[in-house]
Design an enzyme around this catalytic site. Sequence first.
Site, short mmCIF file in Angstrom:
data_model
loop_
_atom_site.label_atom_id
_atom_site.label_comp_id
_atom_site.label_asym_id
_atom_site.label_seq_id
_atom_site.Cartn_x
_atom_site.Cartn_y
_atom_site.Cartn_z
N ASP A 1 42.22 38.87 40.35
CA ASP A 1 43.64 38.65 40.57
C ASP A 1 44.10 39.31 41.87
O ASP A 1 43.61 40.39 42.24
CB ASP A 1 44.42 39.23 39.39
CG ASP A 1 45.86 38.75 39.36
OD1 ASP A 1 46.18 37.73 40.00
OD2 ASP A 1 46.69 39.43 38.71
N LEU B 1 20.22 37.78 36.04
CA LEU B 1 21.65 37.80 35.73
C LEU B 1 22.13 36.40 35.35
O LEU B 1 21.76 35.41 35.98
CB LEU B 1 22.42 38.29 36.96
CG LEU B 1 23.95 38.16 36.91
CD1 LEU B 1 24.54 39.17 35.93
CD2 LEU B 1 24.55 38.35 38.31
N HIS C 1 42.36 33.49 49.16
CA HIS C 1 41.32 32.93 48.29
C HIS C 1 39.98 32.91 49.01
O HIS C 1 38.93 33.19 48.40
CB HIS C 1 41.71 31.52 47.85
CG HIS C 1 42.90 31.47 46.95
ND1 HIS C 1 43.02 32.26 45.83
CD2 HIS C 1 44.04 30.73 47.01
CE1 HIS C 1 44.17 32.00 45.22
NE2 HIS C 1 44.81 31.09 45.92
#
Length: 261
Positions: A35, A146, A52
């Site tokens: 955020d 991962l 972004h």
Amino acid sequence: MNSKANDSGAEILATPAEGDAGELRIPRHVAIIMDGNGRWAQGRGLTRTEGHRRGMESVRTAVETSRELGVSYLTLFSFSSENWARPPLEIQFLFGLLRLFIQRDLADLHRNDVRVRVIGNRVRLAADIRALLDQAETLTCHNRGLTLVIAFNYGARDEITRAVRAIAEDVAAGRMTADAVDEAVIGAHLDTASMPDPDLVIRTSGEMRLSNFLLWQAAYAELVFMPLYWPDFDRAAYLEAVKEYSNRARRFGGIAARRST
């Protein structure tokens, strides 16, 4: 970083790299609400889209640091089901970033044994986006390092609604009885089926809420809210969050803290 996992695959102890203090108790599954991109850009006189774009660098840092620490699952909240209310040009840019990330980073992720999974509702997504998501999952499905979980067009209430609807259809069709519905059955119908619940949920930007993210799965997660914006989230910030997690006593409704070594 040196690490060792126990047989159950639960939390592990890791000795931080040189310059980091003490031992860290590494969460098996870290989930992050990324955020603050827009506010980061606004504070610098830049466009929201630039925020972004810069946030993508933090995504790469989070993936690299997760691999370094020995985290097994990293879930990133990249586009929520509520984000459709944003300006169309911003939505278009976010979708473009997803395309760029998959086209540019997928080969590196695959080379580093990272498995990609995508959760969320794909019905509303354009055909080319669905194809890219399928490509990322198919290419990396046999990787064992991962697991990078991308929450795209995801909302926890939508996820739970879809799960309940599917269970109701099974009951109506006689494939199961209502008495057979328990937490395990519900969990098996969620987007995160077969994945462990998050141990640690991190949110940047200083906001202190889950915002419809993994509401079922985060029932016993440790929550760490950080005052920095997502583009400023670096390795040091990640370690700070894990250190905070390491200092928590996780009781899961009991008395004694549950720790694994």
